[in-house]
Design an enzyme around this catalytic site. Structure first.
Site, PDB file in Angstrom:
ATOM      1  N   GLU A  83      27.121 -42.187  -9.838  1.00 55.93           N
ATOM      2  CA  GLU A  83      27.849 -40.997 -10.256  1.00 55.93           C
ATOM      3  C   GLU A  83      26.976 -39.812  -9.899  1.00 55.93           C
ATOM      4  O   GLU A  83      25.852 -39.694 -10.371  1.00 55.93           O
ATOM      5  CB  GLU A  83      28.098 -41.019 -11.761  1.00 55.93           C
ATOM      6  CG  GLU A  83      28.923 -39.828 -12.197  1.00 55.93           C
ATOM      7  CD  GLU A  83      28.943 -39.584 -13.699  1.00 55.93           C
ATOM      8  OE1 GLU A  83      29.877 -38.943 -14.168  1.00 55.93           O
ATOM      9  OE2 GLU A  83      28.005 -40.003 -14.391  1.00 55.93           O
TER      10      GLU A  83
ATOM     11  N   ASP B  67      26.213 -44.746 -14.200  1.00 58.26           N
ATOM     12  CA  ASP B  67      26.539 -43.547 -14.962  1.00 58.26           C
ATOM     13  C   ASP B  67      25.389 -42.544 -14.975  1.00 58.26           C
ATOM     14  O   ASP B  67      24.251 -42.912 -15.283  1.00 58.26           O
ATOM     15  CB  ASP B  67      26.846 -43.980 -16.399  1.00 58.26           C
ATOM     16  CG  ASP B  67      27.210 -42.811 -17.285  1.00 58.26           C
ATOM     17  OD1 ASP B  67      28.263 -42.214 -17.058  1.00 58.26           O
ATOM     18  OD2 ASP B  67      26.422 -42.493 -18.200  1.00 58.26           O
TER      19      ASP B  67
ATOM     20  N   HIS C 207      37.996 -40.632 -15.882  1.00 55.34           N
ATOM     21  CA  HIS C 207      38.021 -40.486 -17.344  1.00 55.34           C
ATOM     22  C   HIS C 207      37.325 -39.205 -17.815  1.00 55.34           C
ATOM     23  O   HIS C 207      37.360 -38.905 -19.005  1.00 55.34           O
ATOM     24  CB  HIS C 207      37.349 -41.697 -17.978  1.00 55.34           C
ATOM     25  CG  HIS C 207      35.897 -41.779 -17.634  1.00 55.34           C
ATOM     26  ND1 HIS C 207      35.445 -42.057 -16.351  1.00 55.34           N
ATOM     27  CD2 HIS C 207      34.796 -41.560 -18.371  1.00 55.34           C
ATOM     28  CE1 HIS C 207      34.135 -42.008 -16.341  1.00 55.34           C
ATOM     29  NE2 HIS C 207      33.706 -41.709 -17.549  1.00 55.34           N
ATOM     30  N   ASP C 208      36.683 -38.483 -16.911  1.00 50.96           N
ATOM     31  CA  ASP C 208      36.035 -37.219 -17.278  1.00 50.96           C
ATOM     32  C   ASP C 208      36.854 -36.013 -16.827  1.00 50.96           C
ATOM     33  O   ASP C 208      36.404 -34.869 -16.948  1.00 50.96           O
ATOM     34  CB  ASP C 208      34.645 -37.123 -16.640  1.00 50.96           C
ATOM     35  CG  ASP C 208      33.694 -38.153 -17.212  1.00 50.96           C
ATOM     36  OD1 ASP C 208      33.858 -38.531 -18.388  1.00 50.96           O
ATOM     37  OD2 ASP C 208      32.788 -38.591 -16.476  1.00 50.96           O
TER      38      ASP C 208
ATOM     39  N   ASP D 172      30.347 -50.535 -15.625  1.00 51.98           N
ATOM     40  CA  ASP D 172      29.621 -49.292 -15.782  1.00 51.98           C
ATOM     41  C   ASP D 172      28.193 -49.636 -16.208  1.00 51.98           C
ATOM     42  O   ASP D 172      27.988 -50.508 -17.046  1.00 51.98           O
ATOM     43  CB  ASP D 172      30.286 -48.453 -16.885  1.00 51.98           C
ATOM     44  CG  ASP D 172      30.523 -47.018 -16.464  1.00 51.98           C
ATOM     45  OD1 ASP D 172      29.524 -46.331 -16.189  1.00 51.98           O
ATOM     46  OD2 ASP D 172      31.690 -46.588 -16.438  1.00 51.98           O
TER      47      ASP D 172
HETATM   48  C1  GLC Z   1      29.089 -39.765 -17.419  1.00 50.29           C
HETATM   49  C2  GLC Z   1      30.375 -40.421 -17.876  1.00 50.29           C
HETATM   50  C3  GLC Z   1      30.876 -39.663 -19.063  1.00 50.29           C
HETATM   51  C4  GLC Z   1      29.856 -39.732 -20.158  1.00 50.29           C
HETATM   52  C5  GLC Z   1      28.488 -39.244 -19.684  1.00 50.29           C
HETATM   53  C6  GLC Z   1      27.423 -39.662 -20.626  1.00 50.29           C
HETATM   54  O1  GLC Z   1      29.294 -38.498 -16.921  1.00 50.29           O
HETATM   55  O2  GLC Z   1      31.277 -40.493 -16.829  1.00 50.29           O
HETATM   56  O3  GLC Z   1      32.112 -40.153 -19.521  1.00 50.29           O
HETATM   57  O4  GLC Z   1      30.270 -38.958 -21.248  1.00 50.29           O
HETATM   58  O5  GLC Z   1      28.138 -39.777 -18.434  1.00 50.29           O
HETATM   59  O6  GLC Z   1      27.201 -41.040 -20.545  1.00 50.29           O
END
Ligand code: GLC
Ligand code: CA
Length: 571
Positions: A279, A225, A346-347, A123
């Site tokens: 992402e 991310d 994970h979100d 990540d």
């Molecule tokens: C992304 C991640 C998430 C995190 C956010 C802030 O959306 O997937 O888990 O809380 O970024 O870094």
């Protein structure tokens, strides 16, 4: 984009492609052919009994990961972090989080993965750092500090800053007044996650150096991310009322984002044979193509959020919407570019609970059906740890069980503003991120064999039923089916490069599509309902041969049992 009706009609009336060519060798890429396994390190395997998963734990389970047939492991952040957001708040980009182990453990992990021909994707969290990062400690110490411009500051004598909404802040306010220098700093996420200033070329160079540090160690790529948010309009224009309902439009794809990506590609990415995935993909078709078009020299692929909005906030969801979103994204990338396929991460809640049903007697069939979708679509599939077993949501009863900053801060916010905390807790049972983060169930011993200590997040009590050891012994388990699916995908390039053609598009219960490559055709038929449902397959079934099905006596037919999945070879 075509409205739903037109899209469905178009795909139903168009003839199935007859001779989609296999791409030439230059367009065939390992990251298109790979299956990614996303692993949440905190919850995979605890090696030292402190209740937190760690790198040594992962190393001890590499043979299991390999046995799945996956090619790439994406690890959620393992860098040094005070853990406000479970590692998405990095205090040192070149160190390993103490909870997870040491750099020596990391080096062993990477080596042991490569020995097994598994690739490692890390990540990359560079929209923001932790407020404990040395850069931020310097930056906040004085207005003259050389690190001042690493972050976004607004001097308080200018008045209050233009409002900016924050994802995690208790007051949803992305500006926080910092007393030492009487200035506000920007944080799109929590107060402990100040946003980096990408307009500062020194920041960018620091990040590129850090990326090279990891790539030179031999890692195989980055999952970037919140990357679509890094570029901001620093003239800080006012946004219209209610803009936060459409936040990607206002925060995504800011000025110079593509300049930064091109620069990063030239200086770093292009020098390695790696996989890069962003992402988010902006909010328009062009946004997405601009990120991943092969002629763009930016990234390999993106994952879009649109499907995660299907059914958000309501019970159930509309399968026609779901089909529309997946068909739309397939169309966007049908000629060039590449997409990721995922049903959870994970979100998100667990895919089984979100898109299907984790209740008996259907959960096994349903988990197999959803995995069939994931592994037979065009695009790189991302399997989320535990979904190969059919894990479901944990559904915490009380706020005390939650660990996620998003849930905890939202709860605080509602409490402070007299909001309805009960209905929030109810909806978190369905949507809360911790549902997808519970420890991996290895066996039926205490704490599912995840830890000998007290797990940092409760183990789902259904582990006595759903665990790896148990499924290993049962040849009819989700786990065994998952492996079969991967073998099927790997044995035939049709699943990677074949065209995708929706059929029976208006069917609100069954999702059917044909993949075609060089004249070979595969028909996938998936019943998304917990009752019998008919597919209108007409002549397509003539001469169809079963490749895989999720019931013991599967056979080609067009009335499907609950959550039945069929993968059929067509003549
Ligand atoms: C992304 C991640 C998430 C995190 C956010 C802030 O959306 O997937 O888990 O809380 O970024 O870094
Ligand atoms: Ca541990």
């Amino acid at each position: 984009m075509l409205p739903l009706a037109l899209l469905m009609l178009a795909s139903c009336n168009n003839p199935v492609p007859q001779n989609t060519p296999l791409p030439d060798s230059a367009s065939r890429k390992w990251w298109k052919e790979a299956v990614v396994y996303q692993l949440y390190p905190r919850s995979f395997k605890d090696n030292n009994g402190d209740g937190i998963g760690d790198l040594k734990g992962i190393i001890s389970k590499l043979d299991y990961i390999k046995s799945l047939g996956v090619d790439v492991v994406w690890l959620n952040p393992i860098y040094a972090s005070p853990n406000t957001d479970n590692g998405y708040d990095i205090s040192d980009y070149r160190a390993i989080m103490k909870d997870f182990g040491t750099m020596a453990d990391f080096d062993t992990l990477l080596k042991e993965m490569h020995v097994r021909h598994l690739k490692l994707v890390m990540d990359l969290v560079v929209n923001h750092t932790s407020d404990q990062n040395e850069w931020f400690l310097q930056s906040r110490s004085s207005r003259e500090n050389p690190y001042r411009n690493y972050y976004h500051w607004w001097n308080a004598e200018r008045g209050t800053p233009t409002p900016r909404w924050s994802f995690f802040d208790v007051n949803s306010d992305a500006w926080k007044l910092d007393t030492p220098t009487n200035s506000y700093y920007l944080h799109y996420f929590s107060r402990q996650q100040p946003d980096l200033n990408w307009e500062n070329p020194v920041v960018r160079q620091e990040i590129y150096k850090m990326m090279k540090y990891w790539l030179d160690k031999g890692i195989d790529g980055f999952r970037m991310d919140a990357f679509q948010f890094v570029a901001k309009d620093t003239t800080w224009p006012e946004f219209p009322k209610g803009y936060e309902q459409d936040i990607i439009k206002y925060y995504g794809m800011g000025p110079h984002l593509h300049d930064y990506l091109k620069e990063m590609n030239k200086d770093v990415l292009s020098k390695y044979d790696i996989m890069t995935v962003a992402e988010g993909a902006g909010s328009t078709l062009d946004d997405a193509m601009d990120l991943v078009g092969p002629d763009r020299n930016e990234l390999n692929m993106a994952y879009h959020f649109e499907v995660m909005d299907v059914g958000k906030g309501k019970p159930g969801y509309d399968l026609l919407e779901f089909k529309k979103v997946y068909s739309k994204w397939d169309t966007i990338f049908s000629q060039k570019g590449w997409v990721s396929v995922f049903l959870g991460n994970h979100d998100q809640p667990r895919m089984l609970s979100h898109w299907g049903s984790d209740s008996l007697p259907f959960r096994g069939y349903c988990a197999k059906m959803l995995n069939t979708f994931l592994l037979t679509m065009r695009g790189t599939p991302y399997a989320y740890y535990g979904d190969e077993l059919g894990m479901g949501n944990i559904r915490f009863e009380t706020i005390d069980d939650y660990r996620d900053v998003a849930t905890l801060n939202k709860y605080q916010h509602l409490k402070a503003t007299g909001g309805n905390v009960d209905s929030f807790l109810e909806s978190e049972k369905r949507f809360g991120r911790d549902n997808g983060r519970t420890p991996f169930p290895w066996d039926s011993s205490a704490n599912a064999g995840f830890t000998s200590g007290t797990p940092w997040l409760k183990v789902n009590p259904d582990y006595t039923l759903v665990n790896a050891a148990h499924e290993e012994k049962d040849s009819a388990s989700v786990l065994h089916y998952f492996r079969k699916l991967i073998r099927l995908r790997k044995s035939n390039p049709i699943f990677v490069y074949g065209s995708y053609h929706l059929i029976d598009g208006y069917n609100p219960e069954v999702y059917s599509y044909i993949r075609e490559l060089q004249g070979k055709k595969v028909l996938v038929v998936l019943n998304f309902r917990d009752h019998q449902a008919a597919a209108n397959l007409g002549d397509y079934l003539k001469g169809a041969k079963l490749l895989l099905g999720n019931y013991p006596d599967s056979a080609p037919k067009d009335v499907l049992r609950p959550f039945e999945a069929l993968v059929l070879e067509l003549p």
